[in-house]
Design a protein around this motif. Structure first.
Motif, short mmCIF file in Angstrom:
data_model
loop_
_atom_site.label_atom_id
_atom_site.label_comp_id
_atom_site.label_asym_id
_atom_site.label_seq_id
_atom_site.Cartn_x
_atom_site.Cartn_y
_atom_site.Cartn_z
N LYS A 12 9.64 0.91 19.33
CA LYS A 12 10.44 -0.29 19.59
C LYS A 12 10.69 -0.44 21.08
O LYS A 12 10.82 0.54 21.82
CB LYS A 12 11.77 -0.22 18.85
CG LYS A 12 11.63 -0.32 17.33
CD LYS A 12 12.99 -0.35 16.66
CE LYS A 12 12.85 -0.55 15.16
NZ LYS A 12 14.16 -0.64 14.48
N GLU A 66 8.88 -2.63 27.06
CA GLU A 66 8.01 -3.38 26.16
C GLU A 66 7.74 -2.56 24.90
O GLU A 66 7.57 -1.34 24.96
CB GLU A 66 6.68 -3.71 26.84
CG GLU A 66 6.78 -4.69 27.99
CD GLU A 66 6.99 -6.11 27.52
OE1 GLU A 66 6.95 -6.33 26.30
OE2 GLU A 66 7.20 -6.99 28.38
N GLY A 97 3.99 3.04 16.20
CA GLY A 97 4.67 2.00 16.96
C GLY A 97 5.98 2.49 17.56
O GLY A 97 6.62 3.40 17.04
N PRO A 112 2.76 -1.49 20.00
CA PRO A 112 2.36 -1.87 18.64
C PRO A 112 1.90 -0.65 17.83
O PRO A 112 1.39 0.33 18.38
CB PRO A 112 1.22 -2.86 18.87
CG PRO A 112 0.66 -2.47 20.20
CD PRO A 112 1.82 -2.00 21.02
N GLU A 113 2.12 -0.76 16.51
CA GLU A 113 1.59 0.28 15.62
C GLU A 113 0.22 -0.16 15.15
O GLU A 113 0.06 -1.30 14.69
CB GLU A 113 2.53 0.47 14.43
CG GLU A 113 2.08 1.57 13.48
CD GLU A 113 3.18 1.95 12.52
OE1 GLU A 113 4.13 2.63 12.94
OE2 GLU A 113 3.09 1.53 11.34
N ASP A 127 11.52 -5.20 17.82
CA ASP A 127 10.61 -4.64 16.81
C ASP A 127 9.16 -4.68 17.32
O ASP A 127 8.76 -5.63 18.00
CB ASP A 127 10.71 -5.42 15.51
CG ASP A 127 12.01 -5.12 14.77
OD1 ASP A 127 12.57 -4.04 14.97
OD2 ASP A 127 12.47 -6.01 14.01
N TYR A 128 8.43 -3.65 16.95
CA TYR A 128 7.01 -3.62 17.35
C TYR A 128 6.18 -4.33 16.28
O TYR A 128 6.58 -4.48 15.14
CB TYR A 128 6.53 -2.18 17.53
CG TYR A 128 6.74 -1.29 16.35
CD1 TYR A 128 5.86 -1.31 15.25
CD2 TYR A 128 7.82 -0.40 16.30
CE1 TYR A 128 6.06 -0.50 14.16
CE2 TYR A 128 8.02 0.41 15.20
CZ TYR A 128 7.14 0.38 14.14
OH TYR A 128 7.34 1.17 13.05
N LYS A 129 5.02 -4.77 16.69
CA LYS A 129 4.09 -5.41 15.78
C LYS A 129 3.17 -4.35 15.16
O LYS A 129 2.94 -3.29 15.74
CB LYS A 129 3.25 -6.46 16.51
CG LYS A 129 4.07 -7.62 17.04
CD LYS A 129 3.16 -8.62 17.75
CE LYS A 129 3.97 -9.80 18.27
NZ LYS A 129 3.11 -10.79 18.99
N VAL A 130 2.66 -4.68 13.97
CA VAL A 130 1.72 -3.79 13.29
C VAL A 130 0.35 -4.46 13.31
O VAL A 130 0.18 -5.56 12.79
CB VAL A 130 2.17 -3.50 11.84
CG1 VAL A 130 1.13 -2.62 11.14
CG2 VAL A 130 3.54 -2.83 11.83
N GLU A 131 -0.60 -3.77 13.92
CA GLU A 131 -1.97 -4.28 13.98
C GLU A 131 -2.81 -3.54 12.95
O GLU A 131 -2.85 -2.30 12.93
CB GLU A 131 -2.56 -4.07 15.38
CG GLU A 131 -1.82 -4.83 16.49
CD GLU A 131 -2.43 -4.57 17.85
OE1 GLU A 131 -3.51 -3.91 17.90
OE2 GLU A 131 -1.84 -5.01 18.85
N ARG A 132 -3.42 -4.31 12.06
CA ARG A 132 -4.24 -3.71 11.01
C ARG A 132 -5.73 -3.86 11.37
O ARG A 132 -6.18 -4.97 11.67
CB ARG A 132 -3.96 -4.38 9.66
CG ARG A 132 -2.52 -4.20 9.21
CD ARG A 132 -2.26 -4.88 7.87
NE ARG A 132 -0.89 -4.69 7.45
CZ ARG A 132 -0.44 -3.65 6.77
NH1 ARG A 132 -1.29 -2.69 6.39
NH2 ARG A 132 0.83 -3.54 6.43
#
Length: 333
Positions: free
Chosen positions: A193, A222, A191, A225-226, A169-174
């Motif tokens: 995967k 790799e 994002g 990220p979103e 799973d990708y990470k979500v950067e806010r």
């Protein structure tokens, strides 16, 4: 004179008879001793053990098999005799007869009962033709002695390596964005995967998987990220009015008009009354609805769930003109 001669002859005859008697006795003793010696030499004393019983017997038998026949001991399939039946009998010999008993063996998907003497599990399995490998599990232990009616179970343990691919799973950067209204978000970067390859050591018992252990990983791709822009703007200007708001949301808006009933808050509806889902917008909240204007969350509706609102208008014609719209709803401070 004649009397003396008769007496001498009588005496002489007595002596001859006595000598013959001694000679006969000596011969009898000689033959008796020789016979006893021969018999004692041929007649052997041995110990005979049958399972847990032991007796001492004398026998003229030449070998173990003859002794067993002499003692009326019949051997059944699986019985064991030590020494072997053709072994010659010797003085002081211990002859053991072990009776076969039924023992169940479960191995390689088969269940069978064999007749064998009580022995260690390892020995019984060997007689049954079952080969045990170091990694196999045997119940009871190989060194344990099994008896009549016991069961020996062999579980085949095998191992295999299995490689599987799994998504990461990708990470979500806010990230705060001052140009975006508070409560709204915008995807700046979508994002993606990633992909990882995992190698497991899999354990099987009689062909059925019973466990697996992760022994290696390799990242093939790799994850990306979103990046999400998060609104930070909390002021707006509409129709010459500037106002501050807690947040803004998109909603599907419909319209309704007079029904003669009071609202959920106990007042009669008027222009500015808005029906909401209290789980989304608390009753009593001040609102600004694009295309409608300022209002207050004063009513609810059975169809108003989630991001839906129902604005009040004065006429049915106005409600029809409103129709169904997607609008921004500002929850004011």
């Amino acid at each position: 004179m004649d009397g003396w001669i008769a007496a001498w002859r009588q005496k002489n005859d007595y002596r001859r008879r006595r000598n013959w008697l001694w000679l006969l006795t000596a011969v009898l003793i000689l033959f008796t001793g020789t016979g006893w010696g021969v018999m004692n030499y041929a007649w052997k004393q041995v110990s005979l053990q049958i399972d847990d019983r032991e007796v001492t017997v004398r026998t003229f038998a030449g070998n173990v098999g003859e002794l067993l026949k002499e003692q009326r001991i019949e051997l059944q399939p699986g019985d064991e005799v030590l020494p072997a039946p053709d072994a010659p009998i010797a003085r002081g010999m211990v002859i053991a007869v072990k009776r076969a008993v039924p023992i169940k063996v479960i191995a390689d998907g088969q269940e069978r009962t064999i007749l064998t003497v009580s022995d260690t599990a390892a020995a019984v399995l060997e007689k049954a033709g079952v080969t045990v490998r170091p990694e196999d599990r045997v119940t009871p232990d190989l060194a344990a002695t099994v008896k009549a009616g016991d069961t020996i179970k062999v579980v085949r343990i095998t191992y295999n390596e299995e490689t599987v691919k799994r998504e990461i799973d990708y990470k979500v950067e806010r990230r705060l964005d001052g140009s975006l209204e508070k409560g709204l978000t915008r995807v700046v970067q979508k994002g993606q995967k990633g992909l990882i390859e995992e190698t497991y050591r899999v354990v099987y018992e009689d062909g059925q998987e019973t466990g697996r252990e992760l022994i290696g990983t390799q990242v093939i791709k790799e994850p990306v990220p979103e990046i999400m822009a998060v609104g930070a703007l909390d002021t707006a200007s509409r129709g010459g009015y500037e106002f501050r708001f807690e947040r803004v949301m998109w909603a599907v808006a419909t319209a309704y008009t007079h029904t003669g009933s009071r609202t959920a808050t106990g007042v009669y509806p008027r222009v500015g009354t808005v029906a909401v889902d209290p789980n989304v917008i608390p009753l009593g909240s001040r609102l600004y609805v694009e295309g409608y204007g300022f209002g207050v969350a004063q009513d609810v509706g059975s169809a108003i769930k989630g991001n839906r609102i129902d604005v009040f208008v004065d006429t049915e014609a106005a409600a029809a003109r409103w129709g169904v719209r997607r609008v921004k709803v500002y929850i004011l401070r």
